[in-house]
Design an enzyme around this catalytic site. Structure first.
Site, PDB file in Angstrom:
ATOM      1  N   CYS A  35       1.138  53.078   7.153  1.00 27.87           N
ATOM      2  CA  CYS A  35       1.133  54.512   6.524  1.00 27.87           C
ATOM      3  C   CYS A  35       2.421  55.361   6.906  1.00 27.87           C
ATOM      4  O   CYS A  35       2.910  56.357   6.509  1.00 27.87           O
ATOM      5  CB  CYS A  35       0.107  55.167   7.265  1.00 27.87           C
ATOM      6  SG  CYS A  35       0.147  55.286   9.153  1.00 27.87           S
ATOM      7  N   ASP A  37       3.410  56.342   9.695  1.00 25.22           N
ATOM      8  CA  ASP A  37       3.196  57.462  10.754  1.00 25.22           C
ATOM      9  C   ASP A  37       3.893  57.164  12.141  1.00 25.22           C
ATOM     10  O   ASP A  37       3.926  55.777  12.235  1.00 25.22           O
ATOM     11  CB  ASP A  37       1.754  57.851  10.861  1.00 25.22           C
ATOM     12  CG  ASP A  37       1.253  58.707   9.730  1.00 25.22           C
ATOM     13  OD1 ASP A  37       2.096  59.069   8.873  1.00 25.22           O
ATOM     14  OD2 ASP A  37      -0.086  58.881   9.577  1.00 25.22           O
ATOM     15  N   CYS A 104      -5.419  55.805  13.412  1.00 27.47           N
ATOM     16  CA  CYS A 104      -4.750  56.959  14.027  1.00 27.47           C
ATOM     17  C   CYS A 104      -4.952  57.041  15.310  1.00 27.47           C
ATOM     18  O   CYS A 104      -3.784  57.412  16.217  1.00 27.47           O
ATOM     19  CB  CYS A 104      -4.978  58.295  13.164  1.00 27.47           C
ATOM     20  SG  CYS A 104      -5.135  57.989  11.608  1.00 27.47           S
TER      21      CYS A 104
HETATM   22 FE1  FES Z   1      -1.481  56.416   9.634  1.00 32.07          FE
HETATM   23 FE2  FES Z   1      -3.108  58.212  10.350  1.00 32.07          FE
HETATM   24  S1  FES Z   1      -2.844  57.787   8.322  1.00 32.07           S
HETATM   25  S2  FES Z   1      -1.711  57.495  11.734  1.00 32.07           S
END
Ligand code: FES
Length: 142
Positions: A35, A37, A104
């Site tokens: 993702c 992040d 996450c």
């Molecule tokens: Fe990757 Fe939440 S979608 S940390």
């Protein structure tokens, strides 16, 4: 049923412990390649106690809520308790996360562990490598 619990929404819209700690005793950064992040955790440690903790998260709402909750859960705790914090405990404290958002909360667990590992490294304290997530390519020294 709403996709996100009230607690997730609360921690997402009013995240606790956002920021950085200058002269932190340990800093941990992790990223999720899928993702994209990124989460960074800063720890202040005094006599084995986490006296302060802050985070910066460049990521989704669940990652922000997880960082906020996880930092609340380890603040004032000793290192042993912080090491024992699992992503499952973070997700449960948030009254659950949707299945596709569980990763996450994994970021929060791993960022804390990496920050503790950094603390050990900086202070020349021996530790058992197997207790920590594998340090991967995206873990860099700040
Ligand atoms: Fe990757 Fe939440 S979608 S940390």
């Amino acid at each position: 049923m709403a996709l996100y619990s009230e607690k997730v929404m609360d921690h997402f819209t009013h995240p606790r412990n956002v920021g950085i700690i200058e002269n932190a005793d340990g800093v941990g950064e992790v990223g999720n390649a899928k993702c994209g992040d990124i989460m960074k955790i800063y720890l202040k440690i005094d006599n084995d106690i986490i006296t302060d903790v802050k985070f910066e998260t460049f990521g989704c709402g669940s990652a922000i809520a997880s960082s906020s909750m996880a930092t609340e859960m380890i603040k004032g705790k000793n290192i042993k308790d912080a090491m024992a914090l699992t992503n499952k405990a973070v997700a449960e404290a948030l009254d659950g996360l949707p299945a596709h958002k569980l990763h996450c909360s994994v970021l929060a667990e791993e960022a804390i562990k990496n920050a503790l590992k950094d603390y050990y490294d900086r202070h020349g304290i021996a530790y058992d490598e197997s207790l920590f997530p594998e340090s991967d390519h995206d873990h860099e020294e700040a």
